[in-house]
Design a protein around this motif. Structure first.
Motif: not given
Length: 552
Positions: A423-440
């Motif tokens: 929500i904060r990212a949208k308010e700031q008009q910032v695009k937030m992306t997550l990529r990668g793999e599971s790391c335990r």
């Protein structure tokens, strides 16, 4: 030993020789003297018999030369009628001589006289003839002292010969006596069979050997303990007596860039020519404890010098060198933190107090009250966030053991963070992306969440409009889990990159105030990384963006 044996044996032998010489001389002299007395009397008897038969006229010089004795014929009035040695006419009257007087009375006299001048003794025998005249025979011989003096050279020669023989015998004997003693095995004294008389000594040596071995074992054990304690101390330790260094541990050697061989049994100046060190040691050797601060190679050390007393006399000193660089930095940080906390708490409190006072005094229009109340709420929220961050940081500072460690999935944590900040990212008009793999990994879930949350929150706050935040979870080439947060924001200048993890440090203070940051977010990231033994890398270009990488 040889000298003493020679001296004692020589003295005994010399005393025995001298005593034997005097004893034998005295005995032989007495025996000879008795024989001389008998010989003189017998000879005098022969002359009396001869004169009584043949008459006085038959005694002449040739007759007196028959014997070695001196023959004298004395008239009844004491006149010397004949003498075999001297002219009778030249001799004085002998009527007063003891032997003559006694012979006239008793018919016979046997006496002896000693001459101090000639050191001789004369034996006299006087007999009365039928006609009343006196025939006297005398024989002179050396006195006992004269005999001894005449033969003293024999004693000297004998003593010298005996001493030479004794010296050779003593030398041989002492060598024979000492050889088994020199060959005694002191490590196993009871195994030696040198002399029976040495058994008590060997027994005592054995007992003493056991005591020495026990003491050496204790000393070795104590030394090993001392080395184990001092060699692996992180602090420097130097022990000295009144003049030289006795011990210096590895930390002190590394600190002063010296070796033990260069310092031990040398003056303290071989360790360092630092005046602080020298003055501290001098004060300790004078009997007073000393504390100094020392700066070496860009680090700060606390120098503690204390005297060592034996029987209330200062015999040396112990110098302890403590690295207090981190302590000093921590103290500076504590003071800065206290000042910053006071300031950061005071600002929202003053705002809250000001707005509340305005409302309390009816200085606000009714329609503006919600606006002021919103500001109060905003400052209270900021204050609450600040307090929460301070508590989190305090727990991390203290390495709180109550923080639970468990197996967590970094990708899942990043998804949770993404969900909370979307929500904060949208308010700031910032695009937030997550990529990668599971790391335990094994870690503290809440702390890991706070770390990633703060990185993403900053990436949104300090981004530009229509900017991007990219969160990546992956495995590095070394197999370690990696989380990176990259943004397209304002970036961080090179000179500020090393300080952004300090508490309350802000690159853009005005922007931080506007966004409501507490100034503790990246400090929480740093201490969380320390808790998880993680590495932090930062890549940033001013005006282009920033990428922060966490490697677990």
């Amino acid at each position: 030993m040889r000298k003493k044996v020679f001296q004692h044996a020589g003295a005994l032998i010399i005393a025995a020789i001298i005593l034997t010489f005097f004893t034998m001389s005295w005995a032989m002299y007495n025996n000879t003297a008795e024989q001389l007395r008998v010989s003189v009397r017998n000879e005098c008897e022969y002359y009396r018999y001869f004169l009584d038969k043949m008459g006085d006229d038959s005694l002449d010089k040739p007759a007196g030369k028959i014997t070695a004795s001196r023959v004298t014929l004395i008239d009844t009035d004491g006149t010397v009628l004949f003498d075999s040695v001297e002219d009778a006419k030249m001799m004085g009257n002998h009527s007063g001589r003891p032997e003559v007087i006694e012979a006239e009375k008793t018919g016979e006299s046997n006496i002896s006289r000693y001459s101090e001048t000639l050191r001789s003794k004369t034996y006299y025998t006087a007999l009365r003839l039928d006609n009343g005249k006196i025939i006297r025979v005398s024989l002179t011989t050396d006195s006992v002292f004269g005999v001894m003096l005449r033969n003293i050279w024999l004693v000297a020669v004998l003593i010298a010969a005996v001493l030479v023989v004794e010296l050779m015998m003593v030398s041989h004997m002492t060598k024979a006596l000492v050889k088994p003693i020199n060959e005694i095995d002191l490590n196993h004294p009871l195994d030696n069979k040198a002399y029976e008389e040495l058994s008590p000594l060997l027994g005592r040596i054995h007992q003493q050997q056991k005591q020495i071995q026990q003491q050496m074992e204790e000393l070795r054990h104590n030394q090993e303990e001392y080395l184990a304690i001092t060699e692996y101390m992180k602090d420097g330790l130097i022990v000295t007596n009144q003049s030289v260094v006795l011990s210096i541990n590895r930390s002190a050697q590394n600190l002063f860039d010296v070796t033990a061989e260069e310092c031990i049994n040398h003056n303290i100046v071989t360790v360092s020519r630092n005046e602080q060190l020298k003055e501290a040691l001098d004060h300790a050797l004078e009997g007073s404890s000393e504390e100094r601060m020392l700066e070496l190679n860009g680090r700060v050390y606390q120098l503690l010098a204390n005297p060592v007393r034996v029987d209330n006399v200062v015999s040396g000193a112990v110098i302890l060198v403590l690295d207090v660089t981190e302590k000093q930095k921590a103290e500076v940080m504590r003071r800065e933190f206290s000042a910053n906390v006071s300031h950061e708490l005071k600002t929202p409190l003053m705002s809250i107090s000001g707005y509340a006072e305005i409302i309390e005094n009816n200085m606000v229009k009714p329609e503006d009250i919600p606006k002021f109340a919103g500001r109060i709420h905003s400052e209270a929220s900021r204050l609450s966030s600040l307090v929460e961050d301070i508590i989190k940081l305090s727990r991390l500072d203290e390495n709180d053991q109550s923080i639970p460690m468990e197996e967590v999935d970094l990708m899942q944590i990043c998804r949770d963070v993404e969900g909370h900040l979307s929500i904060r990212a949208k308010e700031q008009q910032v695009k937030m992306t997550l990529r990668g793999e599971s790391c335990r990994i094994k870690g503290a879930r809440q702390v890991l969440y706070e770390m990633i949350y703060n990185l993403c929150d900053n990436a949104i706050k300090y981004n530009r409009r229509d900017g991007e935040v990219e969160v990546t979870v992956s495995r590095g080439r070394n197999g370690r889990a990696v989380v990176s947060v990259a943004d397209t924001g304002i970036g961080i200048a090179k000179e500020d990159q090393e300080r952004i993890f300090e508490r309350f440090y802000r690159v853009d203070k005005s922007h931080s105030r506007e966004t409501g940051g507490t100034g503790l977010g990246l400090s929480i990231v740093k201490h969380g990384a320390i808790l998880h033994d993680a590495k932090i890398k930062i890549e940033s270009t001013l005006g282009t963006g920033t990428k922060i990488i966490l490697e677990f």
